[in-house]
Scaffold this motif. Structure first.
Motif, PDB file in Angstrom:
ATOM      1  N   ALA A  37       7.856 -11.771  -8.310  1.00 59.37           N
ATOM      2  CA  ALA A  37       5.878 -11.864  -7.824  1.00 59.37           C
ATOM      3  C   ALA A  37       5.040 -10.953  -8.570  1.00 59.37           C
ATOM      4  N   ARG A  38       4.251 -11.615  -8.929  1.00 57.23           N
ATOM      5  CA  ARG A  38       3.647 -11.105 -10.301  1.00 57.23           C
ATOM      6  C   ARG A  38       2.822  -9.656  -9.237  1.00 57.23           C
ATOM      7  N   ALA A  39       2.512  -8.489 -10.050  1.00 52.89           N
ATOM      8  CA  ALA A  39       1.475  -7.504  -9.653  1.00 52.89           C
ATOM      9  C   ALA A  39       0.259  -7.721  -9.592  1.00 52.89           C
ATOM     10  N   GLN A  40      -0.752  -7.301  -9.043  1.00 49.99           N
ATOM     11  CA  GLN A  40      -2.060  -7.370  -8.877  1.00 49.99           C
ATOM     12  C   GLN A  40      -2.286  -6.489  -9.103  1.00 49.99           C
ATOM     13  N   PRO A  41      -3.313  -6.255  -9.409  1.00 50.38           N
ATOM     14  CA  PRO A  41      -4.531  -4.576  -8.682  1.00 50.38           C
ATOM     15  C   PRO A  41      -5.126  -5.401  -7.797  1.00 50.38           C
ATOM     16  N   ALA A  42      -5.016  -4.562  -6.671  1.00 49.75           N
ATOM     17  CA  ALA A  42      -5.810  -4.682  -4.981  1.00 49.75           C
ATOM     18  C   ALA A  42      -6.756  -3.529  -4.709  1.00 49.75           C
ATOM     19  N   GLU A  43      -8.130  -3.974  -4.009  1.00 46.80           N
ATOM     20  CA  GLU A  43      -8.754  -3.023  -3.635  1.00 46.80           C
ATOM     21  C   GLU A  43      -8.259  -2.870  -2.340  1.00 46.80           C
ATOM     22  N   VAL A  91       0.799  -0.751  -0.057  1.00 44.67           N
ATOM     23  CA  VAL A  91      -0.087   0.093  -0.217  1.00 44.67           C
ATOM     24  C   VAL A  91       1.544   1.497  -0.074  1.00 44.67           C
ATOM     25  N   LEU A  92       0.357   2.359  -0.665  1.00 43.05           N
ATOM     26  CA  LEU A  92       1.851   3.334  -0.524  1.00 43.05           C
ATOM     27  C   LEU A  92      -0.016   4.436  -0.540  1.00 43.05           C
ATOM     28  N   ARG A 129       2.553  -0.525 -13.016  1.00 44.39           N
ATOM     29  CA  ARG A 129       1.194  -0.857 -13.748  1.00 44.39           C
ATOM     30  C   ARG A 129       0.137  -1.321 -13.790  1.00 44.39           C
ATOM     31  N   VAL A 130      -0.089  -1.345 -12.186  1.00 41.00           N
ATOM     32  CA  VAL A 130      -1.574  -1.579 -12.053  1.00 41.00           C
ATOM     33  C   VAL A 130      -2.597  -0.294 -11.124  1.00 41.00           C
ATOM     34  N   THR A 131      -1.993   0.689 -11.285  1.00 40.11           N
ATOM     35  CA  THR A 131      -2.302   1.948 -11.337  1.00 40.11           C
ATOM     36  C   THR A 131      -2.787   2.942 -11.724  1.00 40.11           C
TER      37      THR A 131
END
Length: 317
Positions: free
Chosen positions: A225-231, A199-200, A281-283
């Motif tokens: 590790a793979r980056a995935q979007p997260a709520e 979390v940023l 990449r997911v933001t």
């Protein structure tokens, strides 16, 4: 024109992102390696030499990276940041915050003192005590993660105690661990593959999050590790914001891990010079712009710097 020093030991994607975001605000970002900064009380009234700024000081500083070195070298580099802050230059994050986050044991201590859920942690110079801890935790079928105190990006981590059905002792601490054991209780994954969250937090507010997914127990992007979007749920946001506040951060990458059913989410680490390329990449919005906007809108009011008597005030911005 407003001139910002981007303190970085290497140039790359992050520094280019920050420079572009500064240009969008009518400012210029000049990359400076703290190793090249020094004290010279004959050079200017303030006694600092910041390459690219002549006899002047930057209007603000963004700390992107600090190179490793001897104890004396790192002390000098942090001393430059301390001095800039004392001279009235906004430093983002300042040396105090970086010192708290670079030292993982201090991070754990401050999180614990603030009542933030975080794994049980030990830091000791005693190899015998470290072995006893591994034996005690292993007898309870727990493992510990042995981390370099000043490490980053998931490098150099080892599990000790009860690992894969057998006991694993603490390796020699003088090989990669600075003769010090920083041990954190391992949190078992709740799924396969396992994951954690990054979390940023920018300006006391959590702004975006991702899941870092990996079949390995280390979930750093730099380790595959793979980056995935997260709520960004209220629980994640609140914990990350509290963690950043506990360490006095302007911006922070907060690593959190899910626990077994009914147990709280736990904060693993708080990063004071957090990378965000994987998160970008997911933001959907520009993270560098959010950081620059917070710096310029919140940290650079039109107030005079702290100057020695007889010097004219220098306004920020």
């Amino acid at each position: 024109m407003t001139r910002i020093a981007i303190m970085a030991d290497e140039k790359g994607w992050h520094t280019r992102q920050l420079q572009a975001a500064l240009r969008a605000r009518g400012a210029v970002g000049w990359c400076v390696d703290l190793a090249d900064c020094y004290i010279d009380t004959t050079a200017a009234w303030h006694g600092l030499v910041i390459p690219g700024f002549g006899r002047e000081l930057p209007d603000a500083v963004v700390v992107r990276g600090i190179a490793g070195g001897s104890f004396e070298q790192v002390t000098k580099r942090l001393g430059i940041l301390h001095a800039l802050r004392e001279l009235g230059v906004p430093v983002y994050n300042d040396a105090r915050a970086i010192e708290r986050s670079v030292d993982k044991s201090m991070t754990s201590l401050l999180l614990h003192a603030a009542g933030i859920p975080t794994p049980a942690t030990w830091a000791t110079e005693s190899a015998a005590l470290a072995q006893r801890l591994a034996i005690r935790e292993g007898a309870r079928r727990r493992s510990l993660v042995l981390k370099p105190l000043f490490g980053s990006q998931g490098r150099g981590l080892e599990r000790v105690g009860h690992v894969d059905g057998a006991h694993r002792g603490v390796p020699p601490l003088d090989k990669g661990f600075g003769s010090l054991a920083y041990l954190q209780r391992f949190v078992d994954p709740v799924s396969e593959p396992g994951y954690d969250w990054r979390v940023l937090v920018v300006g006391a507010r959590a702004i975006t999050a991702m899941r870092r997914v990996s079949s390995h127990w280390i979930h750093n992007i730099a380790q595959g590790a793979r980056a995935q979007p997260a709520e960004l749920t209220p629980e994640l946001a609140e914990l990350a914001e509290r963690a950043a506040h506990a360490l006095g951060m302007d911006y922070a990458g907060v690593d959190l891990v899910p626990s077994a059913s009914g147990a709280p989410i736990q904060v693993l680490e708080v990063n004071g010079v957090a990378a965000w390329q994987g998160l970008q990449r997911v933001t959907p919005f520009n993270i560098a712009q959010a950081i620059v906007d917070d710096l310029m809108d919140r940290k650079m009011p039109a107030t005079p710097a702290v100057l020695r008597p007889g010097r004219p005030a220098r306004a920020h911005g």
